[in-house]
Design an enzyme around this catalytic site. Structure first.
Site, PDB file in Angstrom:
ATOM      1  N   ASP A   1      51.146   5.977  34.398  1.00 52.14           N
ATOM      2  CA  ASP A   1      49.931   6.647  34.011  1.00 52.14           C
ATOM      3  C   ASP A   1      50.587   8.148  33.610  1.00 52.14           C
ATOM      4  O   ASP A   1      50.075   8.924  33.334  1.00 52.14           O
ATOM      5  CB  ASP A   1      48.910   6.988  34.978  1.00 52.14           C
ATOM      6  N   GLU A   2      52.096   8.176  33.543  1.00 47.51           N
ATOM      7  CA  GLU A   2      52.665   9.406  33.425  1.00 47.51           C
ATOM      8  C   GLU A   2      53.703   9.232  32.312  1.00 47.51           C
ATOM      9  O   GLU A   2      54.655   8.458  32.305  1.00 47.51           O
ATOM     10  CB  GLU A   2      53.374  10.026  34.770  1.00 47.51           C
TER      11      GLU A   2
ATOM     12  N   ASP B   1      49.574  13.108  31.508  1.00 52.33           N
ATOM     13  CA  ASP B   1      49.392  12.492  32.736  1.00 52.33           C
ATOM     14  C   ASP B   1      47.877  12.192  32.495  1.00 52.33           C
ATOM     15  O   ASP B   1      46.998  12.911  32.604  1.00 52.33           O
ATOM     16  CB  ASP B   1      49.736  13.411  33.954  1.00 52.33           C
TER      17      ASP B   1
END
Length: 404
Positions: free
Chosen positions: A103-104, A9
């Site tokens: 973003d993960e 993350d």
């Protein structure tokens, strides 16, 4: 074989991207999101969180809590570019991965411990991402996605954490029930009403009690509290729906403006279908009034991607839905029940001139962008659109200037 699932993350992703572009923003309180009173916080730096600011909060409230914060509108194209850079690094280094959001990421490292060491490999991958992109990133490593995600949250900011097999339950026990993925505000209030505050309490409760209190979701939460829920990785997201909405800067009853916006939304969504060789079977329209009451209507249609089929139906839905004659805060259009296919010509209604017009307009849009050509009825709604290939298998990016 022992499962080893890695969760990565990027820390305060939008904020980190802005700081990478402008080093003067480092160590300063920073808010990224809508700059108007109706904007929301898409991302906030750790410096603002001590004042109670969090993502999803009204920007007006966030500025009041932290008046010294620097507010940046944000740029979705910049964040998408950095996200693609990280995706390419991960794609090169791991056999199977899932991009859960902009973003993960999840990656399956199972079997790698026999030859190299999963934790060592994950650590080197993290360092490569930091070195190549300049962005801070944290990871959690465990036997399943859920525990790894929680571990990442505990490792932040810019750190890493491994939970060894067999210790998942012990790791989760002292944490707040808010840490369990899928426990939202409503579920949290129900559990607090039962006197549950820590995950350890759920671990002591019978499964039947959780199902009685929360229904089907109770089973999922109980399994996650015990560290035994093991959902699979999803390498490719098959989009079954597309939607776009608009919150107006000022509540309006201007029917010309409302119809123009609805028209432009429907036109752009139809183009996205044709560009991806897709057809939609369901259309829906949403209205949010000034009192925040929200209503929607939907209709089934023969599978289509044609403007002359989709746009009139969407406008008809809007006319049927708009009954209260109150000021409108938000309108939205959604196409769903999406399947792969090309538009089938209607022998009675379609003309060669109309199909040629579609082809010419789509050619111009593909070359010069979604907004390079539009019908006169859509003029005045120029900010509608700008999808980044919605059918590329990646989850959609939440635009930094998204309004409530």
């Amino acid at each position: 074989m022992q499962n080893n699932i890695l969760h990565l993350d990027l820390d305060t992703f939008f904020v980190s991207c802005e700081r990478l572009i402008d080093s003067r923003l480092k160590n300063k309180p920073l808010l990224v999101g809508g700059t108007g009173d109706r904007g929301v916080v898409a991302a906030c730096s750790y410096e603002t969180r001590m004042f109670g600011v969090h993502s999803g909060m009204s920007m007006k409230v966030a500025r009041r809590l932290c008046p010294e914060a620097i507010v940046i509108r944000g740029n979705a194209s910049i964040y998408t570019k950095f996200s693609h850079q990280i995706t390419e690094i991960i794609k090169e280094k791991v056999p199977v991965f899932e991009k859960a959001s902009v973003d993960e990421f999840y990656a399956d490292l199972s079997g790698m411990d026999k030859f190299y060491g999963c934790y060592k490999y994950a650590s080197e991958l993290r360092q490569k991402i930091i070195k190549d992109s300049g962005l801070p990133i944290s990871f959690g490593l465990s036997a399943n996605k859920i525990v790894s995600k929680v571990a990442t949250g505990e490792a932040k900011p810019n750190n890493q954490l491994q939970i060894d097999s067999g210790f998942e339950k012990d790791f989760l026990a002292p944490l707040s029930i808010r840490k369990i993925p899928s426990v939202g505000e409503k579920t949290y209030q129900v559990l607090r009403g039962l006197g549950v505050d820590k995950i350890s309490v759920i671990q002591q409760m019978p499964l039947e009690m959780m199902i009685s209190a929360l229904g089907k979701n109770g089973r999922t939460i109980w399994k996650r509290a015990h560290g035994i829920d093991n959902p699979p990785l999803v390498p490719f997201y098959e989009r079954k729906s597309l939607s776009t909405d608009r919150t107006f800067g000022k509540d309006t009853i201007d029917m010309v403006k409302l119809r123009t916006t609805i028209f432009a939304m429907a036109e752009n969504l139809a183009f996205q279908l044709r560009k991806g060789d897709k057809l939609a079977g369901t259309l829906s329209v949403k209205i949010r009034y000034s009192d925040f009451n929200t209503y929607s209507k939907q209709v089934k249609i023969p599978y289509s991607s044609a403007d002359h089929v989709i746009i009139p139906k969407v406008l008809e839905l809007f006319e049927k839905l708009y009954e209260r004659r109150l000021l409108i805060r938000l309108v939205g259009v959604k196409i769903s029940d999406i399947v792969t296919g090309n538009y089938q010509i209607n022998l009675f209604d379609d003309t060669e001139e109309m199909l040629s017009l579609y082809n010419a307009m789509d050619t111009i849009r593909n070359r010069y962008g979604d907004l390079s050509i539009m019908r006169a009825s859509a003029m005045g709604a120029k900010t509608i659109g700008r999808f980044d290939n919605p059918f590329n298998g990646e989850p959609p990016i939440l635009l930094a200037h998204r309004n409530q």
